[in-house]
Design a protein around this motif. Structure first.
Motif, PDB file in Angstrom:
ATOM      1  N   CYS A 142       4.150   5.933  -5.182  1.00 52.20           N
ATOM      2  CA  CYS A 142       4.369   5.935  -6.635  1.00 52.20           C
ATOM      3  C   CYS A 142       3.199   6.508  -7.419  1.00 52.20           C
ATOM      4  O   CYS A 142       3.281   6.602  -8.641  1.00 52.20           O
ATOM      5  N   SER A 143       2.117   6.861  -6.750  1.00 51.13           N
ATOM      6  CA  SER A 143       0.943   7.382  -7.444  1.00 51.13           C
ATOM      7  C   SER A 143       1.229   8.778  -7.978  1.00 51.13           C
ATOM      8  O   SER A 143       1.835   9.614  -7.304  1.00 51.13           O
ATOM      9  N   TRP A 192      -2.781   0.298 -10.315  1.00 51.43           N
ATOM     10  CA  TRP A 192      -1.859  -0.316  -9.359  1.00 51.43           C
ATOM     11  C   TRP A 192      -2.264   0.011  -7.922  1.00 51.43           C
ATOM     12  O   TRP A 192      -2.126  -0.820  -7.027  1.00 51.43           O
ATOM     13  N   THR A 193      -2.803   1.196  -7.691  1.00 49.32           N
ATOM     14  CA  THR A 193      -3.247   1.544  -6.348  1.00 49.32           C
ATOM     15  C   THR A 193      -4.380   0.620  -5.902  1.00 49.32           C
ATOM     16  O   THR A 193      -4.408   0.165  -4.758  1.00 49.32           O
ATOM     17  N   TRP A 225       0.819  -1.204   0.000  1.00 49.00           N
ATOM     18  CA  TRP A 225       0.000   0.000   0.000  1.00 49.00           C
ATOM     19  C   TRP A 225       0.860   1.263   0.000  1.00 49.00           C
ATOM     20  O   TRP A 225       0.597   2.198  -0.749  1.00 49.00           O
ATOM     21  N   SER A 283      -4.012   5.301 -10.127  1.00 50.00           N
ATOM     22  CA  SER A 283      -3.812   4.264 -11.144  1.00 50.00           C
ATOM     23  C   SER A 283      -4.410   2.932 -10.690  1.00 50.00           C
ATOM     24  O   SER A 283      -4.768   2.747  -9.520  1.00 50.00           O
ATOM     25  N   ALA A 313      -2.865  -2.863  -5.274  1.00 48.21           N
ATOM     26  CA  ALA A 313      -2.119  -2.834  -4.015  1.00 48.21           C
ATOM     27  C   ALA A 313      -3.070  -2.831  -2.820  1.00 48.21           C
ATOM     28  O   ALA A 313      -2.769  -3.435  -1.783  1.00 48.21           O
ATOM     29  N   ASP A 367       3.878   1.596  -1.084  1.00 50.77           N
ATOM     30  CA  ASP A 367       4.498   1.694  -2.403  1.00 50.77           C
ATOM     31  C   ASP A 367       3.533   2.295  -3.417  1.00 50.77           C
ATOM     32  O   ASP A 367       3.922   3.162  -4.206  1.00 50.77           O
ATOM     33  N   ALA A 368       2.292   1.858  -3.401  1.00 47.43           N
ATOM     34  CA  ALA A 368       1.310   2.376  -4.349  1.00 47.43           C
ATOM     35  C   ALA A 368       1.015   3.846  -4.111  1.00 47.43           C
ATOM     36  O   ALA A 368       0.868   4.622  -5.065  1.00 47.43           O
TER      37      ALA A 368
END
Length: 141
Positions: free
Chosen positions: A34-35, A115-116, A28, A113, A119, A30-31
């Motif tokens: 990186c968002s 990916w969020t 979480w 994104s 995650a 990381d997401a």
């Protein structure tokens, strides 16, 4: 199950559960880091509630669930089972919320994104698995 396996699980289980819990929150973090857009507080709620659910079902001793449990102070077994039921409802709702946010993020371009959302699902799954791992491995001694 072999007595050595049970002993090894009691020794290694809590540490492994902590590592899985940390991995879930790492996904979480990381997401979020990186968002490219600001992640709203609504996206944090499934992980927070999954952590709360893991805490809730770890408040119950394994010995208190048995059918031969007797308490001179009244029927407390149904309260324990109700508490566990509420904990599992909270855990499944948090997982459903994470899936809903993933679908929302995948269908819109305004939010974070995909990916969020992925995650968030990983976070809920890992946190809930770690809670169950800890519950099965820790001893009451």
């Amino acid at each position: 199950m072999d007595n050595n396996c049970v002993l090894m699980w009691e020794i290694m289980g809590p540490g492994l559960a902590g590592a899985v819990f940390g991995a879930g929150w790492w996904f979480w973090v990381d997401a979020v880091v990186c968002s490219s857009v600001k992640v709203s507080f609504l996206h944090y709620l499934p992980g927070i509630f999954a952590s709360l659910a893991a805490l809730m079902f770890n408040c119950v001793k394994k010995e208190d669930i048995g059918y031969d449990y007797y308490s001179p102070y009244g029927d407390s077994e149904w309260r324990i089972k109700l508490w566990l039921f509420i904990a599992y409802v909270v855990s499944f709702v948090s997982l459903a919320g994470a899936v809903g946010l993933l679908v929302q993020d995948a269908l819109t371009d305004k939010g974070p994104s995909t990916w969020t959302g992925v995650a968030g699902i990983f976070q809920c799954v890992f946190v809930l698995i770690s809670g169950l791992m800890y519950w099965t491995s820790h001893s009451e001694d």
